[in-house]
Design an enzyme around this catalytic site. Structure first.
Site, PDB file in Angstrom:
ATOM      1  CE1 TYR A 135      -3.615  -2.502   0.533  1.00 28.17           C
ATOM      2  CE2 TYR A 135      -4.653  -0.484   1.295  1.00 28.17           C
ATOM      3  CZ  TYR A 135      -4.759  -1.788   0.855  1.00 28.17           C
ATOM      4  OH  TYR A 135      -5.992  -2.361   0.738  1.00 28.17           O
ATOM      5  CE  LYS A 186       1.591 -17.825  -2.616  1.00 25.65           C
ATOM      6  NZ  LYS A 186       0.670 -18.980  -2.731  1.00 25.65           N
ATOM      7  CG  ASP A 218      -2.367 -20.104  -1.417  1.00 23.26           C
ATOM      8  OD1 ASP A 218      -1.839 -20.085  -0.280  1.00 23.26           O
ATOM      9  OD2 ASP A 218      -1.884 -20.740  -2.370  1.00 23.26           O
ATOM     10  CG  ASP A 242      -8.172  -4.541   1.543  1.00 24.04           C
ATOM     11  OD1 ASP A 242      -9.096  -4.001   2.177  1.00 24.04           O
ATOM     12  OD2 ASP A 242      -8.100  -4.528   0.301  1.00 24.04           O
TER      13      ASP A 242
HETATM   14  C1  IPM Z   1     -10.528  -1.001   3.897  1.00 27.50           C
HETATM   15  C2  IPM Z   1     -10.752  -0.397   2.536  1.00 27.50           C
HETATM   16  C3  IPM Z   1      -9.592   0.546   2.213  1.00 27.50           C
HETATM   17  C4  IPM Z   1      -8.328  -0.288   2.202  1.00 27.50           C
HETATM   18  C5  IPM Z   1      -9.768   1.326   0.904  1.00 27.50           C
HETATM   19  C6  IPM Z   1     -11.064   2.107   0.880  1.00 27.50           C
HETATM   20  C7  IPM Z   1      -8.607   2.228   0.633  1.00 27.50           C
HETATM   21  O1  IPM Z   1     -10.918  -1.396   1.606  1.00 27.50           O
HETATM   22  O2  IPM Z   1     -10.453  -0.241   4.886  1.00 27.50           O
HETATM   23  O3  IPM Z   1     -10.438  -2.224   3.996  1.00 27.50           O
HETATM   24  O4  IPM Z   1      -7.982  -0.878   1.167  1.00 27.50           O
HETATM   25  O5  IPM Z   1      -7.654  -0.344   3.225  1.00 27.50           O
HETATM   26 MG    MG Z   2     -10.985  -3.378   2.385  1.00 23.70          MG
END
Ligand code: IPM
Ligand code: MG
Length: 352
Positions: A135, A186, A218, A242
């Site tokens: 990220y 992973k 996975d 996520d």
């Molecule tokens: C979450 C959301 C966010 C993320 C997005 C909206 C940027 O999906 O809080 O899980 O990917 O962290």
């Molecule tokens: Mg999310």
């Protein structure tokens, strides 16, 4: 206690309003101040995280957030898009520990798409690292190669200290639960997560009572559907967390049930539902406010150390469900389908 309230976009304002009502109905000394974020921040100040909003969030003891994002902003330059506001506030406040509890309320066993016997009694805590990984890793971007072809790059990276501090959070939580941590990686393919696994193993020496296991992501995705009750605490990086937390949310009947806490090293936190802004149903008063209301309960527990009022909110949610109230996303036969605001009212009424 000062709370910054950031409703955001889509259904954000309607669900946050219900959580604010619930907080106001408790007999606690809090002040709340609102500010725009996401698309709302862009509209108000040309920035998905306006300076004034960031300032307010920094000064507050905790942040209550709705959701950000709307398709109408998809064409904006990336740094102006709503999601960037959310990622920046997480980073600016150093909220590296994201707790996403997937808990099945017995009343909702039939609302899940999985068989009731697979999910009943489910109680998983997903600990997701929130300020690192692919990220935020550099380099990133889309560029054009010499042959004229475009190339997209993101970088998965973690340093040891980042892994260790999220691992500590997971082990500490496990000590208060069933003392089992499953670290998801992973490591068979990605060096970043090979290091992740090594650090988790090193750290586990400090927690002799906690049983540490490892799972490839996975397989973890598969096991969550096959036999989700095998898990107690799951700890994983930003991107895997996520994905797995969205998956886990459906075990609980609806993503509208999953709250979250994002904490810094001093338990200052931002509290938000794990779901998105659902622009398709925004303004219709039909969204499920329970994930946001339950996030407010987490705020009382983790930032304000007020376990009594946190339990009060959670019990009120249970009571409203037991009374048969359901928003559209969790409605099953024989229940009373209610609007977002009616669900909020039902929880407020159940507080006493
Ligand atoms: C979450 C959301 C966010 C993320 C997005 C909206 C940027 O999906 O809080 O899980 O990917 O962290
Ligand atoms: Mg999310």
């Amino acid at each position: 206690m000062k709370i910054a309230v950031l409703p955001g976009d889509g259904i954000g304002p309607e669900i946050v309003a219900q959580a604010v009502n619930v907080l106001n109905a408790l007999n606690i000394n809090i002040t709340m101040q609102e500010a725009p974020i996401g698309g709302a921040g862009y509209e108000a100040a040309g920035d998905p995280l306006p300076d004034a909003t960031l300032q307010l969030a920094k000064e507050a003891d905790a942040v209550l957030l709705g959701a950000v994002g709307d398709w109408k902003y998809d064409k904006l330059e990336r740094h102006l898009r709503p999601e960037r506001g959310l990622l920046r506030i997480r980073k600016e406040l150093n909220l590296f520990a994201n707790l996403r509890p997937a808990l099945l309320y017995p009343e909702l066993a039939n609302a899940s798409t999985l068989k009731p016997e697979v999910v009943s009694g489910l109680d998983i805590m997903i600990v997701r690292e929130l300020t690192g990984d692919i990220y935020f890793g550099q380099p990133r971007g889309i560029s054009t190669l010499e042959n004229g072809e475009r190339e997209g790059i993101n970088t998965m990276r973690y340093c040891e200290s980042e892994i260790r501090r999220i691992g500590r959070v997971a082990f500490d939580i496990a000590m208060k639960r069933n003392k089992r941590v499953c670290s998801v990686d992973k490591a068979n393919v990605l060096e970043t997560t090979e290091l992740w696994r090594q650090v988790m193993i090193e750290l586990s020496a400090e927690y002799p009572e906690v049983e540490l296991s490892h799972m490839y992501v996975d397989n973890a995705a598969m096991q969550l559907i096959r036999a989700p009750k095998q898990f107690d605490v799951m700890v994983t990086g930003n991107i895997f967390g996520d994905i797995l937390s969205d998956e886990a949310s459906m075990l609980t009947g609806s993503i509208g049930m999953l709250p979250s806490a994002s904490l810094d090293a001093n338990n200052k936190g931002m509290y938000e539902p794990s779901h998105g802004s659902a622009p398709d149903i925004a303004g219709k008063d039909i969204a499920n406010p329970l994930a946001t209301i339950l996030s407010a309960a987490m705020m009382l527990r983790y930032t304000f150390n007020d376990e009594a009022n946190a339990l009060k909110i959670e019990n009120a949610v249970k009571k409203a469900l037991a009374q048969g109230y359901r928003t559209a996303d969790i409605v099953t036969e024989g229940c009373k389908q209610v609007k977002c605001s009616e669900m909020g009212n039902a929880v407020v009424a159940a507080l006493n």
